[in-house]
Design a protein around this motif. Structure first.
Motif, PDB file in Angstrom:
ATOM      1  N   ARG B  55       0.821  -1.216   0.000  1.00 14.88           N
ATOM      2  CA  ARG B  55       0.000   0.000   0.000  1.00 14.88           C
ATOM      3  C   ARG B  55       0.861   1.274   0.000  1.00 14.88           C
ATOM      4  O   ARG B  55       0.413   2.313  -0.471  1.00 14.88           O
ATOM      5  CB  ARG B  55      -0.951  -0.011   1.204  1.00 14.88           C
ATOM      6  CG  ARG B  55      -2.068  -1.053   1.074  1.00 14.88           C
ATOM      7  CD  ARG B  55      -2.798  -1.253   2.380  1.00 14.88           C
ATOM      8  NE  ARG B  55      -3.415  -0.017   2.837  1.00 14.88           N
ATOM      9  CZ  ARG B  55      -4.628   0.382   2.456  1.00 14.88           C
ATOM     10  NH1 ARG B  55      -5.345  -0.355   1.649  1.00 14.88           N
ATOM     11  NH2 ARG B  55      -5.113   1.510   2.893  1.00 14.88           N
ATOM     12  N   ASN B  58       1.986   2.451  -3.741  1.00 20.48           N
ATOM     13  CA  ASN B  58       1.172   3.373  -4.547  1.00 20.48           C
ATOM     14  C   ASN B  58       0.535   4.470  -3.683  1.00 20.48           C
ATOM     15  O   ASN B  58      -0.434   5.105  -4.088  1.00 20.48           O
ATOM     16  CB  ASN B  58       0.116   2.627  -5.360  1.00 20.48           C
ATOM     17  CG  ASN B  58      -0.997   2.087  -4.514  1.00 20.48           C
ATOM     18  OD1 ASN B  58      -0.881   2.027  -3.296  1.00 20.48           O
ATOM     19  ND2 ASN B  58      -2.088   1.701  -5.133  1.00 20.48           N
ATOM     20  N   LEU B  60      -1.365   4.435  -1.212  1.00 17.12           N
ATOM     21  CA  LEU B  60      -2.659   4.286  -0.554  1.00 17.12           C
ATOM     22  C   LEU B  60      -2.426   4.541   0.922  1.00 17.12           C
ATOM     23  O   LEU B  60      -3.308   4.951   1.662  1.00 17.12           O
ATOM     24  CB  LEU B  60      -3.215   2.869  -0.750  1.00 17.12           C
ATOM     25  CG  LEU B  60      -3.996   2.603  -2.035  1.00 17.12           C
ATOM     26  CD1 LEU B  60      -4.504   1.176  -2.063  1.00 17.12           C
ATOM     27  CD2 LEU B  60      -5.136   3.584  -2.210  1.00 17.12           C
ATOM     28  N   GLU B  86      -2.984  16.187  -4.842  1.00 12.64           N
ATOM     29  CA  GLU B  86      -3.804  14.990  -5.043  1.00 12.64           C
ATOM     30  C   GLU B  86      -3.822  14.538  -6.505  1.00 12.64           C
ATOM     31  O   GLU B  86      -3.711  13.355  -6.814  1.00 12.64           O
ATOM     32  CB  GLU B  86      -5.243  15.265  -4.568  1.00 12.64           C
ATOM     33  CG  GLU B  86      -6.083  14.001  -4.516  1.00 12.64           C
ATOM     34  CD  GLU B  86      -7.550  14.244  -4.855  1.00 12.64           C
ATOM     35  OE1 GLU B  86      -7.917  15.372  -5.235  1.00 12.64           O
ATOM     36  OE2 GLU B  86      -8.318  13.284  -4.757  1.00 12.64           O
ATOM     37  N   ALA B  87      -3.967  15.503  -7.422  1.00 15.06           N
ATOM     38  CA  ALA B  87      -4.067  15.156  -8.842  1.00 15.06           C
ATOM     39  C   ALA B  87      -2.806  14.426  -9.314  1.00 15.06           C
ATOM     40  O   ALA B  87      -2.880  13.490 -10.109  1.00 15.06           O
ATOM     41  CB  ALA B  87      -4.281  16.420  -9.670  1.00 15.06           C
ATOM     42  N   ALA B  90      -2.716  10.914  -7.849  1.00 16.91           N
ATOM     43  CA  ALA B  90      -3.723  10.101  -8.533  1.00 16.91           C
ATOM     44  C   ALA B  90      -3.190   9.630  -9.884  1.00 16.91           C
ATOM     45  O   ALA B  90      -3.345   8.468 -10.265  1.00 16.91           O
ATOM     46  CB  ALA B  90      -5.017  10.896  -8.715  1.00 16.91           C
ATOM     47  N   LYS B  91      -2.518  10.533 -10.591  1.00 19.34           N
ATOM     48  CA  LYS B  91      -1.969  10.183 -11.908  1.00 19.34           C
ATOM     49  C   LYS B  91      -0.925   9.081 -11.772  1.00 19.34           C
ATOM     50  O   LYS B  91      -0.870   8.152 -12.560  1.00 19.34           O
ATOM     51  CB  LYS B  91      -1.368  11.452 -12.545  1.00 19.34           C
ATOM     52  CG  LYS B  91      -1.285  11.366 -14.051  1.00 19.34           C
ATOM     53  CD  LYS B  91      -0.774  12.664 -14.671  1.00 19.34           C
ATOM     54  CE  LYS B  91      -1.819  13.777 -14.717  1.00 19.34           C
ATOM     55  NZ  LYS B  91      -1.218  15.070 -15.133  1.00 19.34           N
ATOM     56  N   ARG B  93      -0.783   6.876  -9.326  1.00 17.01           N
ATOM     57  CA  ARG B  93      -1.469   5.641  -8.946  1.00 17.01           C
ATOM     58  C   ARG B  93      -2.062   4.937 -10.159  1.00 17.01           C
ATOM     59  O   ARG B  93      -2.137   3.717 -10.211  1.00 17.01           O
ATOM     60  CB  ARG B  93      -2.611   5.950  -7.971  1.00 17.01           C
ATOM     61  CG  ARG B  93      -2.170   6.072  -6.566  1.00 17.01           C
ATOM     62  CD  ARG B  93      -3.367   5.899  -5.636  1.00 17.01           C
ATOM     63  NE  ARG B  93      -3.014   6.438  -4.348  1.00 17.01           N
ATOM     64  CZ  ARG B  93      -3.465   7.584  -3.870  1.00 17.01           C
ATOM     65  NH1 ARG B  93      -4.366   8.285  -4.557  1.00 17.01           N
ATOM     66  NH2 ARG B  93      -3.070   8.020  -2.706  1.00 17.01           N
ATOM     67  N   SER B  94      -2.514   5.734 -11.116  1.00 17.92           N
ATOM     68  CA  SER B  94      -3.145   5.125 -12.283  1.00 17.92           C
ATOM     69  C   SER B  94      -2.135   4.300 -13.078  1.00 17.92           C
ATOM     70  O   SER B  94      -2.514   3.473 -13.893  1.00 17.92           O
ATOM     71  CB  SER B  94      -3.771   6.208 -13.172  1.00 17.92           C
ATOM     72  OG  SER B  94      -2.751   6.926 -13.851  1.00 17.92           O
ATOM     73  N   PHE B  98      -3.475  -2.251  -8.666  1.00 15.25           N
ATOM     74  CA  PHE B  98      -3.547  -2.849  -7.333  1.00 15.25           C
ATOM     75  C   PHE B  98      -4.723  -3.814  -7.299  1.00 15.25           C
ATOM     76  O   PHE B  98      -5.829  -3.458  -7.667  1.00 15.25           O
ATOM     77  CB  PHE B  98      -3.728  -1.758  -6.266  1.00 15.25           C
ATOM     78  CG  PHE B  98      -3.290  -2.184  -4.881  1.00 15.25           C
ATOM     79  CD1 PHE B  98      -2.091  -1.753  -4.341  1.00 15.25           C
ATOM     80  CD2 PHE B  98      -4.091  -3.047  -4.128  1.00 15.25           C
ATOM     81  CE1 PHE B  98      -1.686  -2.156  -3.065  1.00 15.25           C
ATOM     82  CE2 PHE B  98      -3.691  -3.458  -2.857  1.00 15.25           C
ATOM     83  CZ  PHE B  98      -2.482  -3.003  -2.321  1.00 15.25           C
ATOM     84  N   ILE B 117     -14.646   2.178 -16.199  1.00 13.55           N
ATOM     85  CA  ILE B 117     -14.734   3.488 -15.528  1.00 13.55           C
ATOM     86  C   ILE B 117     -13.366   4.168 -15.406  1.00 13.55           C
ATOM     87  O   ILE B 117     -13.270   5.395 -15.557  1.00 13.55           O
ATOM     88  CB  ILE B 117     -15.435   3.361 -14.144  1.00 13.55           C
ATOM     89  CG1 ILE B 117     -15.788   4.755 -13.629  1.00 13.55           C
ATOM     90  CG2 ILE B 117     -14.561   2.610 -13.139  1.00 13.55           C
ATOM     91  CD1 ILE B 117     -16.742   4.749 -12.445  1.00 13.55           C
ATOM     92  N   GLY B 118     -12.316   3.381 -15.193  1.00 13.62           N
ATOM     93  CA  GLY B 118     -10.978   3.975 -15.102  1.00 13.62           C
ATOM     94  C   GLY B 118     -10.535   4.603 -16.426  1.00 13.62           C
ATOM     95  O   GLY B 118     -10.198   5.791 -16.479  1.00 13.62           O
ATOM     96  N   ARG B 121     -12.933   7.704 -16.999  1.00 12.80           N
ATOM     97  CA  ARG B 121     -12.875   8.888 -16.121  1.00 12.80           C
ATOM     98  C   ARG B 121     -11.460   9.330 -15.799  1.00 12.80           C
ATOM     99  O   ARG B 121     -11.241  10.497 -15.495  1.00 12.80           O
ATOM    100  CB  ARG B 121     -13.626   8.600 -14.810  1.00 12.80           C
ATOM    101  CG  ARG B 121     -15.082   8.237 -14.977  1.00 12.80           C
ATOM    102  CD  ARG B 121     -15.869   9.409 -15.537  1.00 12.80           C
ATOM    103  NE  ARG B 121     -17.229   9.008 -15.897  1.00 12.80           N
ATOM    104  CZ  ARG B 121     -18.050   9.781 -16.607  1.00 12.80           C
ATOM    105  NH1 ARG B 121     -17.656  10.958 -17.044  1.00 12.80           N
ATOM    106  NH2 ARG B 121     -19.259   9.348 -16.895  1.00 12.80           N
ATOM    107  N   VAL B 122     -10.522   8.396 -15.784  1.00 15.05           N
ATOM    108  CA  VAL B 122      -9.159   8.766 -15.402  1.00 15.05           C
ATOM    109  C   VAL B 122      -8.296   9.018 -16.637  1.00 15.05           C
ATOM    110  O   VAL B 122      -7.585  10.012 -16.720  1.00 15.05           O
ATOM    111  CB  VAL B 122      -8.510   7.673 -14.511  1.00 15.05           C
ATOM    112  CG1 VAL B 122      -7.076   8.036 -14.190  1.00 15.05           C
ATOM    113  CG2 VAL B 122      -9.329   7.489 -13.231  1.00 15.05           C
ATOM    114  N   MET B 170      -6.107  -0.016 -17.153  1.00 17.74           N
ATOM    115  CA  MET B 170      -5.378   1.247 -17.000  1.00 17.74           C
ATOM    116  C   MET B 170      -4.015   1.178 -17.682  1.00 17.74           C
ATOM    117  O   MET B 170      -3.257   2.146 -17.677  1.00 17.74           O
ATOM    118  CB  MET B 170      -5.184   1.582 -15.516  1.00 17.74           C
ATOM    119  CG  MET B 170      -6.471   1.732 -14.715  1.00 17.74           C
ATOM    120  SD  MET B 170      -7.566   2.977 -15.398  1.00 17.74           S
ATOM    121  CE  MET B 170      -6.622   4.451 -15.067  1.00 17.74           C
TER     122      MET B 170
END
Ligand code: ATP
Ligand code: MG
Lengths: 217, 258
Positions: B55, B58, B60, B86-87, B90-91, B93-94, B98, B117-118, B121-122, B170
Motif C-alpha cells: 500500500r 502506490n 494508498l 492529489e491530482a 492520482a496520476k 497511482r493510475s 492494485f 470506468i478507469g 474517467r481517469v 489502466m
C-alpha cells in the motif's frame, strides 16, 4: 359539550386556504432544504478540514436547538442584518435551513457507511476525491440516504405548524383564527389534525413509492 | 554500485520505507527494486507488514519515511518529502495496478462498467473506446460472457478476475497483488492464479503477496521473505523454498507446510 357540526362545515374552506399555504411553504422548503442539505452533505465530505468543521458546527446547531427557536431567530434576526422578508419567506427559510442540517448529516452518514474498500479501489485506479464521490460513493449511498431523507421531509411538514407563531397564515394559524372567533378548539384542532394526517399520508405513500424504485445490486 | 545501476532501470523502487501505527513499527526500512517484466512474490507471517508495504508503493498509505520511485521519479512526495498534490498522486497511482484481497469491485456497476470506468474517467477515453477496452480486458481474464453482470452475481474467483481486468485496463506499468486468492474458496483459487501466471509469462511486471507456493515456483523470478517489517531474505524460488539461509525463513516455511 356538543360537537358543532355546523361550524365544521363552515371551517373547511378556511382551513383549505391555510392548507394551501402550508403546501406552498413546504414545497419550497423541501426543494431548498434538499438542495442545500445535499450541498452541505457534500461539503461535509470535503478534503478541507475547515469546510468539514464548519458543516459539522452547523449541523450540531440545527440538531441541538428547537425548531421553534430557529424560526424566531430567522424571523427576528434577518431584519437586524437589513433583510426584511415577509413571514412567508422567513418561514420557508427557517424550515429549509432546519431540514438542510438534518439532510446534510444523513448524506454524510450514508456515504460514510460505504465500505472503505470501494474508495480504495477507486483511488488505486487513479480516481480523484471528487470523482470517487460522484461516480462511486454517492450512487451507492442512495439506498441509505433516500429513506431517512423522505422521513425528514415529512418531519418538515409537521414542523411547519410552528410557523403559526410568526403569523404565517398556514393550516394551524388558520384554525387558530377560527377558534378565536367561535371558541370551538376541539372541533377545529380535530379538523386540523385530519388535514395534516391526509397530507402526510400522501407524502408517506409517495416516499414508499420512491424507495421501491431505488436500484438494488 | 550494482545497486544503483539496478535502481536506474527499475520499474518501481522503494528505499528505506518505514511506517508505524500508534508507535508500533510495521515497516522498519524496506528497500526493493522491481525490474521490467519481473515477477516478485512476497511471503511472510501475518502482521509482518506485507500489505502495508504494498500500500505504500502506490501511496494508498503514506510512509513515515523513505521514498518510492516509479521509473526513477519520486511517487507521492517530491524530493524534499513534501506530499504531492492529489491530482499528481492520482496520476501516478493510475500507472500502478492494485488487486485487493477482497476484490473491492464497485458494487453498483456491471463487470464491464467496473473495468471501463478507469479508462473513461481517469484516462479520458471516449465511452466507445473505454468499453471496447473493457471488453478486451474481460476477454483476457476469460470473462467476456459475464460483462453485464454485477459483482453480486459473480463468484469470488470471477470477481477477482474482473478486478484484475480493471487494473489491466489502466495499462499499468506494474500490478501489485495483495493475497489475491486468500478470500477465495479453494476450488476458485486456480482460475485466478492461472490469469496471474499468464500475465507474468506475457511480460507484465508484478509483485504479489501470496502463499501459493505452486504459483511462486512456477511464475516468480524472485521471492522475498518479510518478517517484522523487514525483508529478511530474498532469492530465487528454489533458493528460498529449498535452501533458506535464515532461521526465520525456515521456521515460517515449516509452519506453512504443516
Ligand atoms: N491502518 C492501520 N492502523 C493500525 N494498525 C495497522 C493498520 N494497518 C495495519 N496495521 C497493523 O500493522 C501490522 C502489519 O499489518 P499488515 O496488514 O501490513 O501485515 P500483513 O503482513 O499484510 O499481514 P497479513 O498476512 O495478516 O495480511 C499489523 O499488526 C496490523 O494490525
Ligand atoms: Mg496482508
Amino acid at each position: 359539550m356538543v360537537f358543532d357540526w355546523g361550524l365544521v362545515g363552515k371551517s373547511i374552506p378556511l382551513l383549505a386556504t391555510g392548507l394551501m399555504m402550508t403546501l406552498k411553504i413546504c414545497a419550497l422548503a423541501i426543494v431548498f432544504g434538499t438542495i442545500l442539505g445535499g450541498l452541505l452533505g457534500l461539503a461535509s465530505l470535503s478534503r478541507l478540514k475547515a469546510v468539514r468543521w464548519a458543516v459539522m458546527a452547523y449541523v450540531d446547531f440545527i440538531r441541538g436547538t428547537p425548531l421553534l427557536i430557529q424560526i424566531f431567530l430567522v424571523y427576528f434576526a434577518l431584519p437586524v442584518v437589513g433583510i426584511n422578508l415577509p413571514e412567508f419567506w422567513a418561514g420557508v427559510i427557517a424550515l429549509s435551513l432546519n431540514a438542510a442540517g438534518f439532510i446534510a448529516e444523513i448524506v454524510r452518514a450514508g456515504v460514510g457507511s460505504i465500505e472503505k474498500g470501494q474508495s480504495e479501489a477507486a483511488r488505486s485506479i487513479g480516481m480523484r476525491h471528487a470523482q470517487i464521490l460522484f461516480y462511486i460513493l454517492l450512487p451507492q449511498s442512495l439506498r441509505a440516504v433516500v429513506p431517512p431523507t423522505t422521513n425528514e421531509l415529512i418531519t418538515l411538514v409537521k414542523g411547519s405548524a410552528l410557523l403559526s407563531v410568526i403569523s404565517v397564515y398556514e393550516l394551524t394559524r388558520a384554525g387558530q383564527a377560527i377558534i378565536a372567533v367561535h371558541f370551538a378548539p376541539l372541533e377545529i384542532f380535530l379538523l386540523i389534525a385530519i388535514f395534516y394526517y391526509v397530507t402526510i399520508s400522501i407524502l408517506a405513500w409517495l416516499s414508499r413509492w420512491l424507495e421501491r424504485r431505488l436500484p438494488v445490486w | 554500485m550494482g545497486d544503483v545501476a539496478m535502481k536506474e532501470s527499475a520499474v518501481i523502487a522503494a528505499e528505506g520505507l518505514t511506517k508505524a501505527y500508534g508507535g508500533r513499527t510495521v515497516l522498519a526500512g524496506v528497500s526493493i527494486a522491481i525490474e521490467e517484466g519481473e515477477t516478485v512474490v512476497i511471503i511472510g507471517p501475518s502482521g509482518s507488514g506485507k500489505t502495508t508495504f504494498l500500500r505504500c508503493l502506490n501511496y494508498l498509505e503514506t510512509p513515515d519515511a523513505g521514498t518510492v520511485r516509479l521509473r526513477g521519479v519520486p511517487v507521492g512526495a517530491d524530493r524534499h518529502g513534501r506530499l504531492l498534490p492529489e491530482a499528481e498522486i492520482a496520476k501516478q497511482r493510475s500507472r500502478i495496478g492494485f488487486v485487493f484481497q477482497r476484490f473491492n469491485l464497485f458494487a453498483h456497476l456491471t463487470a464491464e462498467d467496473n473495468v471501463a470506468i478507469g479508462p473513461r474517467r481517469v484516462l479520458g477515453l471516449s465511452i466507445e473506446e473505454a468499453h471496447r477496452r473493457a471488453r478486451e480486458e474481460l476477454a483476457r481474464v476469460h470473462l467476456e460472457d459475464h460483462a453485464g453482470k454485477r459483482p453480486s452475481q459473480l463468484s469470488g474467483g470471477q470477481q477477482q478476475r474482473v478486478a484484475i481486468a480493471r487494473a489491466l485496463a489502466m495499462r499499468p506499468e506494474i500490478i501489485l497483488f495483495d493475497e489475491p486468492t486468500s478470500a477465495l474458496d479453494p476450488e476458485l483459487v486456480g482460475e485466478v492464479l492461472d490469469v496471474m501466471r499468464e500475465l507474468a509469462l506475457g511480460g507484465m511486471t508484478l509483485a504479489a503477496v501470496t502463499h501459493e507456493m505452486r504459483f511462486a515456483r512456477a511464475a516468480a523470478d524472485r521471492v522475498l521473505f518479510m518478517d517484522a517489517g523487514l525483508v529478511v531474505e530474498e532469492g530465487t524460488p528454489n533458493e528460498i523454498f529449498d535452501a533458506p539461509r535464515e532461521e526465520r525463513t525456515r521456521k515460517f516455511l515449516a509452519h506453512l507446510h504443516e
